[in-house]
Design a protein around this motif. Structure first.
Motif, PDB file in Angstrom:
ATOM      1  N   MET A   1       0.847  -1.182   0.000  1.00  0.00           N
ATOM      2  CA  MET A   1       0.000   0.000   0.000  1.00  0.00           C
ATOM      3  C   MET A   1       0.884   1.233   0.000  1.00  0.00           C
ATOM      4  O   MET A   1       1.754   1.390   0.857  1.00  0.00           O
ATOM      5  N   PHE A   2       0.675   2.103  -0.994  1.00  0.00           N
ATOM      6  CA  PHE A   2       1.417   3.342  -1.111  1.00  0.00           C
ATOM      7  C   PHE A   2       0.569   4.463  -0.523  1.00  0.00           C
ATOM      8  O   PHE A   2      -0.524   4.743  -1.034  1.00  0.00           O
ATOM      9  N   CYS A   3       1.054   5.100   0.526  1.00  0.00           N
ATOM     10  CA  CYS A   3       0.331   6.191   1.180  1.00  0.00           C
ATOM     11  C   CYS A   3       1.111   7.489   0.987  1.00  0.00           C
ATOM     12  O   CYS A   3       2.340   7.489   1.054  1.00  0.00           O
ATOM     13  N   GLY A   4       0.398   8.595   0.790  1.00  0.00           N
ATOM     14  CA  GLY A   4       1.089   9.871   0.679  1.00  0.00           C
ATOM     15  C   GLY A   4       0.211  10.934   0.067  1.00  0.00           C
ATOM     16  O   GLY A   4      -0.930  10.676  -0.327  1.00  0.00           O
TER      17      GLY A   4
ATOM     18  N   MET B   1      -3.956  -5.801 -13.430  1.00  0.00           N
ATOM     19  CA  MET B   1      -4.846  -4.735 -13.860  1.00  0.00           C
ATOM     20  C   MET B   1      -4.924  -3.662 -12.772  1.00  0.00           C
ATOM     21  O   MET B   1      -4.957  -3.968 -11.579  1.00  0.00           O
ATOM     22  N   ILE B   2      -4.955  -2.392 -13.205  1.00  0.00           N
ATOM     23  CA  ILE B   2      -5.092  -1.267 -12.277  1.00  0.00           C
ATOM     24  C   ILE B   2      -6.504  -0.716 -12.408  1.00  0.00           C
ATOM     25  O   ILE B   2      -6.939  -0.329 -13.496  1.00  0.00           O
ATOM     26  N   TYR B   3      -7.223  -0.681 -11.293  1.00  0.00           N
ATOM     27  CA  TYR B   3      -8.596  -0.181 -11.269  1.00  0.00           C
ATOM     28  C   TYR B   3      -8.669   1.062 -10.394  1.00  0.00           C
ATOM     29  O   TYR B   3      -8.086   1.096  -9.304  1.00  0.00           O
ATOM     30  N   ASP B   4      -9.390   2.057 -10.857  1.00  0.00           N
ATOM     31  CA  ASP B   4      -9.703   3.196 -10.006  1.00  0.00           C
ATOM     32  C   ASP B   4     -10.728   2.752  -8.973  1.00  0.00           C
ATOM     33  O   ASP B   4     -11.682   2.039  -9.302  1.00  0.00           O
TER      34      ASP B   4
ATOM     35  N   ILE C   1      -5.382  -1.155  -6.979  1.00  0.00           N
ATOM     36  CA  ILE C   1      -6.496  -0.227  -6.775  1.00  0.00           C
ATOM     37  C   ILE C   1      -5.919   1.158  -6.556  1.00  0.00           C
ATOM     38  O   ILE C   1      -5.193   1.403  -5.578  1.00  0.00           O
ATOM     39  N   ASP C   2      -6.219   2.059  -7.459  1.00  0.00           N
ATOM     40  CA  ASP C   2      -5.692   3.417  -7.411  1.00  0.00           C
ATOM     41  C   ASP C   2      -6.696   4.351  -6.764  1.00  0.00           C
ATOM     42  O   ASP C   2      -7.902   4.198  -6.925  1.00  0.00           O
ATOM     43  N   ASP C   3      -6.184   5.328  -6.033  1.00  0.00           N
ATOM     44  CA  ASP C   3      -7.012   6.353  -5.379  1.00  0.00           C
ATOM     45  C   ASP C   3      -7.993   5.741  -4.383  1.00  0.00           C
ATOM     46  O   ASP C   3      -9.151   6.166  -4.286  1.00  0.00           O
ATOM     47  N   PHE C   4      -7.550   4.746  -3.645  1.00  0.00           N
ATOM     48  CA  PHE C   4      -8.360   4.176  -2.566  1.00  0.00           C
ATOM     49  C   PHE C   4      -8.689   5.277  -1.562  1.00  0.00           C
ATOM     50  O   PHE C   4      -7.816   6.028  -1.131  1.00  0.00           O
ATOM     51  N   GLY C   5      -9.951   5.398  -1.208  1.00  0.00           N
ATOM     52  CA  GLY C   5     -10.378   6.437  -0.277  1.00  0.00           C
ATOM     53  C   GLY C   5     -11.170   7.539  -0.932  1.00  0.00           C
ATOM     54  O   GLY C   5     -11.867   8.298  -0.244  1.00  0.00           O
TER      55      GLY C   5
ATOM     56  N   ILE D   1      -2.216  -1.077  -3.558  1.00  0.00           N
ATOM     57  CA  ILE D   1      -3.149   0.029  -3.347  1.00  0.00           C
ATOM     58  C   ILE D   1      -2.380   1.336  -3.272  1.00  0.00           C
ATOM     59  O   ILE D   1      -1.306   1.409  -2.664  1.00  0.00           O
ATOM     60  N   SER D   2      -2.932   2.373  -3.892  1.00  0.00           N
ATOM     61  CA  SER D   2      -2.426   3.722  -3.673  1.00  0.00           C
ATOM     62  C   SER D   2      -3.529   4.544  -3.012  1.00  0.00           C
ATOM     63  O   SER D   2      -4.713   4.393  -3.346  1.00  0.00           O
ATOM     64  N   THR D   3      -3.154   5.392  -2.076  1.00  0.00           N
ATOM     65  CA  THR D   3      -4.146   6.183  -1.346  1.00  0.00           C
ATOM     66  C   THR D   3      -3.526   7.450  -0.796  1.00  0.00           C
ATOM     67  O   THR D   3      -2.324   7.479  -0.475  1.00  0.00           O
ATOM     68  N   ASN D   4      -4.344   8.486  -0.695  1.00  0.00           N
ATOM     69  CA  ASN D   4      -3.914   9.717  -0.030  1.00  0.00           C
ATOM     70  C   ASN D   4      -4.190   9.660   1.468  1.00  0.00           C
ATOM     71  O   ASN D   4      -3.817  10.592   2.197  1.00  0.00           O
TER      72      ASN D   4
END
Length: 242
Positions: free
Chosen positions: A101-104, A141-144, A169-173, A205-208
């Motif tokens: 999980m990438f957070c930032g 696969m990358i899903y928004d 999963i991109d832009d989780f949150g 996962i990527s998330t802000n």
């Protein structure tokens, strides 16, 4: 002698002995565990079968390529190098987790890193993966996150996503946690993540959101599963969009 025969007859008739008479046969338990693991189909919890250094070099090249495809100059500042190293180390760990999980903050390379990871997996195919089944599909696969919520009412489509070997999963949150379907409250993304957690399927996962914010929005159940299944990498660099 008669008492022993009576006890034996009671056991044969399904009467359980008293707790004090029972002991765990640990050697037998170990054999049963090993037999169960041999029969188990490992769908994920894979690792890259290479050194961390080789994984780092490959990730860096794919990261640079994604940036250059946007007609930009790749930057390898201390933040990007740290993120690449932590990801390479997570992917080559002796006991890997089943996700990252990438957070930032916005614009500091999380989505670019997802794309670089996807390109790396696709380039490697199944040649350099350990602990995978024979039908393993290296196409991640990358899903928004919002798109998953939109298709969440289509069970067949969400089932395809949740059963893939590799999913990002991109832009989780950014998505709503719940949606309504003819009066029924659905949480398609949470359901998908819980299934992938149970099946140990690799999920990126990527998330802000920060980890505390994930717990606040999605509850302790999801947050605890994330802690177990995912290596969290905090992106602390500046926005590269300016």
């Amino acid at each position: 002698m008669e008492t022993n025969n009576q006890n034996r007859n009671q056991n044969q008739n399904g009467v359980q002995p008293a707790q004090g008479q029972m002991k765990i046969d640990f050697p037998l338990v170990e054999e049963l565990i090993q037999e169960a693991m041999r029969r188990r189909t490992l769908k994920a919890s894979f690792r890259l079968n290479m050194s961390t250094q080789n994984a780092l070099n490959l990730l860096a090249s794919h990261y640079a390529r994604v940036v250059m495809e946007r007609h930009l100059e790749p930057r390898f500042d201390e933040y990007i190098q740290k993120n690449l190293f932590e990801l390479a180390r997570a992917l080559t760990a002796e006991v890997p987790k089943s996700g990252v999980m990438f957070c930032g903050n916005c614009g500091n390379g999380k989505t670019t890193m997802l794309q670089a990871l996807r390109n790396l997996f696709l380039a490697l195919g199944d040649k350099y993966f350990s602990f995978v089944h024979e039908d393993f599909n290296a196409n991640m696969m990358i899903y928004d996150a919002r798109d998953i919520v939109l298709v969440g009412k289509d069970f067949s489509e969400i089932r395809k996503i949740r059963e893939r070997d590799l999913v990002a999963i991109d832009d989780f949150g950014k998505e709503p946690v719940e949606v309504m379907d003819y009066g029924t409250v659905l949480s398609p993304l949470i359901h998908l993540l819980e299934i992938r957690y149970e099946q140990q399927l690799f999920t990126a996962i990527s998330t802000n959101l920060t980890p505390p914010e994930v717990r606040e929005k999605y509850g302790g159940r999801i947050a605890d599963r994330f802690n177990e299944m995912m290596q969290v990498i905090v992106f602390k660099g500046p926005s590269y969009r300016s």
